[in-house]
Design a protein around this motif. Structure first.
Motif, PDB file in Angstrom:
ATOM      1  N   HIS A 275     -55.076  21.037  12.247  1.00 20.51           N
ATOM      2  CA  HIS A 275     -53.869  21.603  11.668  1.00 20.51           C
ATOM      3  C   HIS A 275     -52.841  20.516  11.391  1.00 20.51           C
ATOM      4  O   HIS A 275     -52.862  19.446  11.998  1.00 20.51           O
ATOM      5  N   ARG A 276     -51.957  20.799  10.466  1.00 23.92           N
ATOM      6  CA  ARG A 276     -50.847  19.882  10.184  1.00 23.92           C
ATOM      7  C   ARG A 276     -49.836  19.971  11.311  1.00 23.92           C
ATOM      8  O   ARG A 276     -49.330  21.049  11.601  1.00 23.92           O
ATOM      9  N   PRO A 277     -49.507  18.862  11.951  1.00 25.21           N
ATOM     10  CA  PRO A 277     -48.496  18.938  13.013  1.00 25.21           C
ATOM     11  C   PRO A 277     -47.118  19.240  12.428  1.00 25.21           C
ATOM     12  O   PRO A 277     -46.800  18.852  11.310  1.00 25.21           O
ATOM     13  N   GLY A 278     -46.333  19.940  13.155  1.00 19.55           N
ATOM     14  CA  GLY A 278     -44.973  20.274  12.726  1.00 19.55           C
ATOM     15  C   GLY A 278     -44.176  20.711  13.930  1.00 19.55           C
ATOM     16  O   GLY A 278     -44.283  20.125  15.007  1.00 19.55           O
ATOM     17  N   LEU A 279     -43.410  21.759  13.743  1.00 21.29           N
ATOM     18  CA  LEU A 279     -42.660  22.330  14.851  1.00 21.29           C
ATOM     19  C   LEU A 279     -43.314  23.644  15.251  1.00 21.29           C
ATOM     20  O   LEU A 279     -43.717  24.432  14.402  1.00 21.29           O
ATOM     21  N   ILE A 280     -43.417  23.857  16.540  1.00 23.10           N
ATOM     22  CA  ILE A 280     -43.926  25.124  17.048  1.00 23.10           C
ATOM     23  C   ILE A 280     -42.760  25.892  17.639  1.00 23.10           C
ATOM     24  O   ILE A 280     -42.092  25.422  18.560  1.00 23.10           O
ATOM     25  N   VAL A 281     -42.492  27.063  17.069  1.00 21.19           N
ATOM     26  CA  VAL A 281     -41.428  27.926  17.578  1.00 21.19           C
ATOM     27  C   VAL A 281     -42.115  29.066  18.313  1.00 21.19           C
ATOM     28  O   VAL A 281     -42.659  29.980  17.703  1.00 21.19           O
TER      29      VAL A 281
ATOM     30  N   LYS B  70     -30.731  42.556  26.069  1.00 26.29           N
ATOM     31  CA  LYS B  70     -31.561  41.356  25.959  1.00 26.29           C
ATOM     32  C   LYS B  70     -32.848  41.704  25.229  1.00 26.29           C
ATOM     33  O   LYS B  70     -33.473  42.730  25.506  1.00 26.29           O
ATOM     34  N   MET B  71     -33.257  40.828  24.294  1.00 28.93           N
ATOM     35  CA  MET B  71     -34.445  41.071  23.481  1.00 28.93           C
ATOM     36  C   MET B  71     -35.251  39.782  23.345  1.00 28.93           C
ATOM     37  O   MET B  71     -34.678  38.688  23.369  1.00 28.93           O
ATOM     38  N   THR B  72     -36.549  39.924  23.177  1.00 32.48           N
ATOM     39  CA  THR B  72     -37.426  38.780  22.934  1.00 32.48           C
ATOM     40  C   THR B  72     -38.218  39.024  21.655  1.00 32.48           C
ATOM     41  O   THR B  72     -38.686  40.143  21.407  1.00 32.48           O
ATOM     42  N   PHE B  73     -38.363  37.973  20.856  1.00 34.50           N
ATOM     43  CA  PHE B  73     -39.080  38.061  19.583  1.00 34.50           C
ATOM     44  C   PHE B  73     -40.191  37.013  19.562  1.00 34.50           C
ATOM     45  O   PHE B  73     -39.958  35.847  19.912  1.00 34.50           O
ATOM     46  N   CYS B  74     -41.386  37.445  19.160  1.00 34.56           N
ATOM     47  CA  CYS B  74     -42.546  36.560  19.076  1.00 34.56           C
ATOM     48  C   CYS B  74     -43.005  36.443  17.625  1.00 34.56           C
ATOM     49  O   CYS B  74     -42.736  37.331  16.803  1.00 34.56           O
ATOM     50  N   SER B  75     -43.718  35.376  17.335  1.00 34.92           N
ATOM     51  CA  SER B  75     -44.209  35.152  15.975  1.00 34.92           C
ATOM     52  C   SER B  75     -45.130  36.282  15.542  1.00 34.92           C
ATOM     53  O   SER B  75     -46.011  36.703  16.291  1.00 34.92           O
ATOM     54  N   GLN B  76     -44.910  36.754  14.322  1.00 34.69           N
ATOM     55  CA  GLN B  76     -45.744  37.843  13.789  1.00 34.69           C
ATOM     56  C   GLN B  76     -47.163  37.369  13.559  1.00 34.69           C
ATOM     57  O   GLN B  76     -48.114  38.124  13.696  1.00 34.69           O
ATOM     58  N   SER B  77     -47.313  36.076  13.226  1.00 31.76           N
ATOM     59  CA  SER B  77     -48.635  35.493  12.997  1.00 31.76           C
ATOM     60  C   SER B  77     -49.054  34.714  14.239  1.00 31.76           C
ATOM     61  O   SER B  77     -48.548  33.621  14.498  1.00 31.76           O
ATOM     62  N   ILE B  78     -49.963  35.283  15.011  1.00 29.92           N
ATOM     63  CA  ILE B  78     -50.392  34.643  16.247  1.00 29.92           C
ATOM     64  C   ILE B  78     -51.228  33.398  15.974  1.00 29.92           C
ATOM     65  O   ILE B  78     -51.173  32.411  16.711  1.00 29.92           O
ATOM     66  N   ASP B  79     -52.002  33.411  14.877  1.00 33.32           N
ATOM     67  CA  ASP B  79     -52.911  32.306  14.578  1.00 33.32           C
ATOM     68  C   ASP B  79     -52.187  31.088  14.014  1.00 33.32           C
ATOM     69  O   ASP B  79     -52.691  29.971  14.111  1.00 33.32           O
ATOM     70  N   ASN B  80     -51.027  31.289  13.407  1.00 31.67           N
ATOM     71  CA  ASN B  80     -50.321  30.169  12.772  1.00 31.67           C
ATOM     72  C   ASN B  80     -48.862  30.164  13.255  1.00 31.67           C
ATOM     73  O   ASN B  80     -48.019  30.854  12.717  1.00 31.67           O
TER      74      ASN B  80
ATOM     75  N   HIS C  84     -47.125  27.263  13.559  1.00 36.13           N
ATOM     76  CA  HIS C  84     -46.494  26.016  13.134  1.00 36.13           C
ATOM     77  C   HIS C  84     -45.499  26.273  12.002  1.00 36.13           C
ATOM     78  O   HIS C  84     -45.720  27.109  11.136  1.00 36.13           O
ATOM     79  N   LEU C  85     -44.406  25.508  12.039  1.00 39.04           N
ATOM     80  CA  LEU C  85     -43.359  25.627  11.029  1.00 39.04           C
ATOM     81  C   LEU C  85     -43.151  24.272  10.384  1.00 39.04           C
ATOM     82  O   LEU C  85     -43.030  23.244  11.067  1.00 39.04           O
ATOM     83  N   HIS C  86     -43.123  24.264   9.028  1.00 38.45           N
ATOM     84  CA  HIS C  86     -42.939  23.035   8.251  1.00 38.45           C
ATOM     85  C   HIS C  86     -41.753  23.206   7.305  1.00 38.45           C
ATOM     86  O   HIS C  86     -41.268  24.334   7.105  1.00 38.45           O
ATOM     87  N   PRO C  87     -41.263  22.107   6.713  1.00 39.63           N
ATOM     88  CA  PRO C  87     -40.137  22.209   5.776  1.00 39.63           C
ATOM     89  C   PRO C  87     -40.389  23.231   4.684  1.00 39.63           C
ATOM     90  O   PRO C  87     -41.517  23.351   4.168  1.00 39.63           O
ATOM     91  N   SER C  88     -39.354  24.005   4.346  1.00 37.49           N
ATOM     92  CA  SER C  88     -39.370  25.043   3.309  1.00 37.49           C
ATOM     93  C   SER C  88     -40.133  26.297   3.730  1.00 37.49           C
ATOM     94  O   SER C  88     -40.252  27.228   2.942  1.00 37.49           O
ATOM     95  N   GLN C  89     -40.650  26.332   4.932  1.00 40.92           N
ATOM     96  CA  GLN C  89     -41.401  27.498   5.383  1.00 40.92           C
ATOM     97  C   GLN C  89     -40.496  28.469   6.145  1.00 40.92           C
ATOM     98  O   GLN C  89     -39.505  28.086   6.750  1.00 40.92           O
ATOM     99  N   GLU C  90     -40.900  29.732   6.117  1.00 42.62           N
ATOM    100  CA  GLU C  90     -40.191  30.782   6.845  1.00 42.62           C
ATOM    101  C   GLU C  90     -41.183  31.546   7.702  1.00 42.62           C
ATOM    102  O   GLU C  90     -42.272  31.884   7.253  1.00 42.62           O
ATOM    103  N   LYS C  91     -40.831  31.779   8.940  1.00 44.93           N
ATOM    104  CA  LYS C  91     -41.674  32.538   9.863  1.00 44.93           C
ATOM    105  C   LYS C  91     -40.972  33.836  10.244  1.00 44.93           C
ATOM    106  O   LYS C  91     -39.744  33.882  10.379  1.00 44.93           O
ATOM    107  N   THR C  92     -41.748  34.877  10.438  1.00 46.50           N
ATOM    108  CA  THR C  92     -41.214  36.172  10.830  1.00 46.50           C
ATOM    109  C   THR C  92     -41.503  36.418  12.299  1.00 46.50           C
ATOM    110  O   THR C  92     -42.634  36.215  12.769  1.00 46.50           O
TER     111      THR C  92
END
Length: 511
Positions: free
Chosen positions: A460-466, A479-489, A491-499
């Motif tokens: 995989h391309r290294p980047g930031l993992i949120v 209090k609330m917790t939010f997890c990445s909608q895409s479990i398999d991916n 990684h976050l890179h420039p210009s990308q948006e994660k839900t």
């Protein structure tokens, strides 16, 4: 910067031009130390320590302070004269109702300012019936500033005598009196509370940006303090210091001291327009220049009366920098309180400083959120400084493209905390869209960096993992917790948006 220097120079001019109460002119010497501390020799006489607060009753028929009972008739107000019972009846003063007394501050033009009547009307329109009196001390307030400061004790004494007279003549309890003092009027109210005889105290005193020059750093007996009433609260809105002076006092003076937006300056107020104000109004333009932030305390209080469904919550914190990280949004053990008229009255052994954010105009309420984001930077080397934005999807409405105020670069494996405020109530947050703002050029540079710096984490391309976003709503304490909608991916890179969607927080569950 020049505007601030001019402002400070004019303030100093107001402070060091002095004469005694009977017109005898007095030369004042101001040292560099005086300037640094905001103190000058002319204040020595004005603020002589009166820790015992003894006084001699004045055998005069009329006091220099005019007590004007506000009415909603065309006349607007009716004057009550000390020791003249018939004026109480004429003005329809109701001894069974609480009394709120508005005390104005220093005056340049000798005219009662418009905010006084706005506040009086807002108080009368409140669901709880009240007697509303304006303490008019214009003749003593329209003096050189040090003389007006000196007169605050005398006015405080007259207000104390007025309350004692009400108590003696019509059995009105001082505990049902609430003094609201603006600027110098805040200290007038404090002196009234300390001068009143007997062991019982005035019920409540509210200081609206209590005046700073000749009061900052003084002992509690020489300014508004928590000892002056059963309950004392203060709102500080213009404590920005320059050359040792600030218009409003910075130090705590109450049981609860509120510092909206840090207390130094207020959104929507432009001190750089001071030149325009002076060109338009002459030397009196200084009052126009400082009016916005200084008087904001007044309008925040009026706002608490007019918008009962938008009460502003403030939070106990050590300083504004810690508050801006979202680390102080707890209401446990009375760590938060309501700003303004509807405050929860609680006597504390030590002054408690509360912070909050506001909008630039009424209604001033905003909604506070703490965000904690766990980020892993897979690229070894120097910290990176990306720009992030976030969109919140709520049950009532959405908040889009919110700038994330990270104050440090992204390194290694770390959790970052920050504060976000919203003008509107979006309801419960159900989804967060987290974006790394970037351009194609940025992304090309990022790819180039990745070809130079090897990695060993698979293909995989290294980047930031949120990994997770944790949110706390200040107003609801939810209090609330939010997890990445895409479990398999993840990684976050420039210009990308994660839900990110609501999920169960394993750490929260274990706790």
């Amino acid at each position: 910067m020049k505007s601030l220097q001019l402002l400070s120079f004019l303030l100093l001019s107001c402070v060091i031009v002095s004469a005694n109460t009977y017109g005898e002119k007095k030369k004042v010497q101001v040292s560099k130390e005086n300037l640094r501390t905001g103190w000058c020799d002319c204040g020595l006489k004005a603020l002589e320590s009166q820790s015992e607060h003894t006084r001699t009753k004045k055998h005069q028929k009329n006091s220099e302070t005019r007590f004007r009972l506000y009415t909603d008739t065309t006349e607007g107000d009716c004057q009550i004269f000390l020791n003249q019972l018939e004026t109480l009846e004429k003005c329809s003063f109701n001894s069974s109702l609480p009394l709120v007394m508005i005390v104005h501050g220093w005056s340049v033009d000798g005219i009662l300012e418009g905010w006084i009547w706005k506040m009086a009307a807002a108080l009368k329109a409140h669901h709880k019936p009240l007697n509303v009196i304006v303490a008019d001390w214009l003749t003593l307030a329209r003096q050189h500033y040090p003389i007006a400061v000196q007169n605050t004790r005398h006015v405080g004494q007259e207000i104390a005598e007025f309350l004692e007279w009400l108590e003696e003549s019509i059995q009105f309890s001082r505990s049902n009196a609430h003094l609201i003092g603006y600027s110098l009027g805040a200290h007038v109210s404090g002196f009234a509370g300390s001068f009143i005889s007997g062991t019982k105290k005035i019920g409540r005193i509210t200081g609206l940006d209590p005046a700073g020059p000749l009061f900052e750093g003084m002992s509690p007996t020489d300014r508004l303090s928590p000892d002056d009433a059963d309950f004392v609260d203060a709102i500080h809105t213009f404590t920005k210091q320059h050359m040792g002076l600030s218009v409003g006092i910075k130090q705590p003076v109450a049981h609860f001291d509120f510092y909206p937006n840090g207390g130094t300056f207020q959104p929507g107020c432009h001190i750089l327009h001071v030149y325009n104000h002076i060109a338009q109004f002459g030397i009196t333009g200084i009052t126009q220049a400082v009016k916005c932030s200084h008087e904001r305390s007044v309008h925040l209080f009026i706002d608490s009366l007019l918008h009962k469904n938008k009460q502003i919550t403030a939070y106990w914190c050590n300083d504004i920098n810690t508050f801006n990280k979202g680390l102080c949004l707890s209401c446990r053990k009375n760590r938060c309180n309501t700003l303004g008229y509807n405050i929860r009255e609680e006597r504390l052994p030590k002054s408690r400083q509360l912070f909050l954010k506001t909008r630039a105009h009424m209604p001033f309420k905003v909604y506070h959120y703490q965000f904690r984001i766990h980020i892993i930077n897979e690229i070894q080397g120097k910290p990176i400084d990306p720009t992030f934005t976030m969109s919140l999807i709520g049950t009532k409405e959405d908040a889009k493209n919110l700038h994330i105020p990270l104050v440090e670069g992204i390194t290694g494996n770390k959790t970052y905390s920050f504060l976000i405020t919203l003008d509107a109530d979006i309801g419960d947050i159900i989804m967060i869209k987290f974006k790394w703002e970037g351009t194609p050029v940025w992304e090309n540079i990022w790819d180039t960096v990745q070809t130079i710096i090897p990695w060993t984490k698979g293909t995989h391309r290294p980047g930031l993992i949120v990994k997770a976003l944790r949110v706390k709503a200040g107003e609801t304490q939810q209090k609330m917790t939010f997890c990445s909608q895409s479990i398999d991916n993840v990684h976050l890179h420039p210009s990308q948006e994660k839900t990110f969607v609501r999920c169960e927080d394993r750490y929260q569950r274990e706790n």
